[in-house]
Design a protein around this motif. Structure first.
Motif, short mmCIF file in Angstrom:
data_model
loop_
_atom_site.label_atom_id
_atom_site.label_comp_id
_atom_site.label_asym_id
_atom_site.label_seq_id
_atom_site.Cartn_x
_atom_site.Cartn_y
_atom_site.Cartn_z
N LEU A 93 4.78 22.58 0.29
CA LEU A 93 4.63 22.53 1.76
C LEU A 93 5.93 22.05 2.40
O LEU A 93 6.39 22.61 3.40
CB LEU A 93 3.48 21.58 2.15
N PHE A 94 6.56 21.05 1.80
CA PHE A 94 7.77 20.49 2.41
C PHE A 94 8.99 21.40 2.24
O PHE A 94 9.89 21.38 3.08
CB PHE A 94 8.01 19.06 1.91
N LYS A 95 8.97 22.21 1.18
CA LYS A 95 10.05 23.19 1.05
C LYS A 95 9.98 24.20 2.19
O LYS A 95 10.98 24.55 2.80
CB LYS A 95 9.92 23.92 -0.30
N ARG A 96 8.76 24.65 2.47
CA ARG A 96 8.57 25.58 3.59
C ARG A 96 8.98 24.92 4.91
O ARG A 96 9.64 25.52 5.75
CB ARG A 96 7.09 25.98 3.71
N TYR A 97 8.55 23.68 5.06
CA TYR A 97 8.83 22.96 6.31
C TYR A 97 10.35 22.83 6.52
O TYR A 97 10.86 23.10 7.61
CB TYR A 97 8.18 21.58 6.21
N SER A 125 17.20 24.67 11.53
CA SER A 125 18.08 24.49 12.69
C SER A 125 17.47 23.55 13.74
O SER A 125 17.90 23.53 14.89
CB SER A 125 18.42 25.85 13.31
N ASN A 126 16.48 22.80 13.33
CA ASN A 126 15.86 21.84 14.25
C ASN A 126 16.76 20.59 14.32
O ASN A 126 16.85 19.81 13.37
CB ASN A 126 14.47 21.49 13.71
N GLU A 127 17.43 20.43 15.45
CA GLU A 127 18.44 19.37 15.55
C GLU A 127 17.87 17.96 15.37
O GLU A 127 18.51 17.09 14.77
CB GLU A 127 19.15 19.46 16.89
N LYS A 128 16.67 17.76 15.88
CA LYS A 128 16.06 16.43 15.74
C LYS A 128 15.82 16.12 14.27
O LYS A 128 16.11 15.03 13.78
CB LYS A 128 14.74 16.37 16.51
N VAL A 188 17.45 13.19 11.68
CA VAL A 188 16.62 12.28 10.88
C VAL A 188 16.98 12.43 9.40
O VAL A 188 17.12 11.44 8.67
CB VAL A 188 15.12 12.57 11.12
N GLN A 189 17.14 13.68 9.00
CA GLN A 189 17.50 13.96 7.60
C GLN A 189 18.84 13.30 7.23
O GLN A 189 18.97 12.70 6.16
CB GLN A 189 17.62 15.48 7.47
N ILE A 222 8.96 16.03 15.51
CA ILE A 222 9.75 16.80 14.54
C ILE A 222 8.83 17.65 13.65
O ILE A 222 9.27 18.27 12.70
CB ILE A 222 10.67 15.92 13.65
N VAL A 223 7.55 17.65 13.98
CA VAL A 223 6.63 18.46 13.18
C VAL A 223 5.60 19.12 14.10
O VAL A 223 5.14 18.51 15.06
CB VAL A 223 5.95 17.60 12.08
N SER A 224 5.31 20.39 13.81
CA SER A 224 4.36 21.11 14.65
C SER A 224 2.93 20.87 14.17
O SER A 224 2.71 20.49 13.01
CB SER A 224 4.69 22.60 14.66
#
Lengths: 159, 236
Positions: free
Chosen positions: B116-120, B126-129, B133-134, B195-197
């Motif tokens: 799931l997290f690989k997909r995420y 390209s999610n700047e937020k 955090v990363q 940062i998560v839908s």
């Protein structure tokens, strides 16, 4: 509560996967306190209403696409187990969910579904075979119009 | 820039009430474990505080909402017991994390959660937020199973209390005084992380239910399901 006849599992129109029923039964047994049953009933009612709207749609590929748009169905990030385990990615945007939530946001639920027509259009027969209820799918017309493969419900169990 | 200690009238160990807020917190703990590969229980606590402090320093705390629980001074610097007594057990129960070599102080994601997290990560490349955090998590010291850094960092971290700049360990332990937070610590309802839908939060909820669905379909199982649904008055 009884669901509309269009949702009966022997309907040629909508198929309720065994996994959907298992999860529903498991949720009913889960200790979320007094509210879970009415909340799950609300979710099933939404599914009922959805199926009534679905029933009025032409059973064509374009009609399916228009319906998805008009219902503003969002792509799911949860997939049928076999599809998930087999590492398929070709149909990732072809699974959808109905989101149901109480107005205060204390619980949230989703009913997951897909439309086999969309798989057929993209020749994703392996993916479809993998997540279809019975293994008898032959790549022909032996699929239902809409398949409901899972349900989830979440409420923080605050102690 | 340092956190101002906020005195509340509540126990900060209480998790957020709203479902998407609670799931957001679980998601963030999982994401931290995903990026760390393996991380100890104490480092989960301290790394979240580290992320919040870096967001504050970068003046991004109002824009980036990742975690609902506030932290307080405990015996060992910042802490929130709810992570250990509620969030981690919930993730273990759901089969999303496992102990490393049977060590209750080290956790890693299960293969299913990892997918799931690989997909995420791929979908949010390209999610700047999320990238910020990363990046912050990436600067947290590498030895995440170790104990020295988190304790040292969390003991010495500076906060402002009653107009003075103090270290965390200068404060009295108090579960109602917030020392690090992503939003108003008095807020009890909670917020959905930005940062998560929602579809990922629902997928997380499904995976938490997932252990129960692994049972093979059998006649016995079908009968059981039928009986439960009948007793609940649900006809399918």
């Amino acid at each position: 509560m009884a669901l509309s006849p269009t949702l009966l599992s022997d309907s040629s129109f909508v198929l309720l996967h065994g996994n959907f029923k298992n999860n529903l039964a498991n949720l009913l047994c889960k200790d979320y306190g007094k509210q879970i049953k009415p909340n799950l009933e609300k979710m099933l009612e939404e599914l009922n209403n959805f199926s009534i709207r679905l029933n009025s749609v032409d059973k064509t590929l374009n009609a399916v696409k228009d319906f998805i748009k008009s219902e503003r169905l969002e792509a799911s990030k949860f997939f049928p187990k076999q599809y998930f385990n087999n590492g398929f990615e070709g149909a990732d945007d072809l699974f959808f969910y109905l989101k149901i939530q109480d107005p205060q946001g204390y619980w949230i639920g989703a009913i997951y579904l897909f439309f086999p027509h969309l798989f057929l259009e993209k020749s994703l027969s392996d993916e479809l075979r993998c997540c279809s209820f019975r293994e008898g799918f032959t790549g022909g017309l032996d699929v239902r119009f809409c398949e409901v493969f899972s349900i989830t419900y979440y409420e923080p169990s605050l102690s | 820039m340092v956190f101002k200690v906020v005195e509340t009238q509540r126990d900060l160990r209480t998790p957020p009430k709203k479902s998407e807020a609670y799931l957001s917190d679980l998601f963030f703990v999982l994401y931290l474990i995903y990026l760390s590969k393996t991380i100890s229980k104490i480092n989960i606590q301290k790394c979240i505080v580290y992320v919040l402090e870096k967001l504050l320093e970068k003046n991004k705390l109002d824009d980036i909402k990742v975690f609902n629980l506030s932290f307080y001074r405990w015996g060992y610097g910042d802490y929130n017991k709810c992570i250990s007594t509620d969030y981690i057990p919930e993730l273990l129960r759901g089969g999303l994390i496992e102990e490393v070599d049977g060590d209750k102080n080290g956790y890693t994601l299960t293969a299913e959660a990892g997918k799931l997290f690989k997909r995420y990560e791929k979908e949010n490349a390209s999610n700047e937020k999320l990238l910020l955090v990363q990046e912050i998590i990436g600067t947290y010291p590498e030895d995440r199973k170790g104990f020295l850094f988190p304790f040292g960092y969390s003991h010495k971290r500076k906060v402002e209390y009653k107009g003075k700049e103090l270290s965390i360990d200068d404060l009295e332990p108090d579960e109602s005084k917030a020392t690090a937070y992503n939003t108003n610590p008095n807020e009890i309802e909670g917020f959905k992380s930005n940062i998560v839908s929602t579809n990922y939060l629902l997928a997380l909820s499904s995976l938490l239910d997932g252990e129960q669905s692994k049972q093979e379909e059998s006649e016995e199982q079908e009968e059981r399901v039928k009986k439960i649904l009948q007793e609940a008055g649900i006809e399918l």
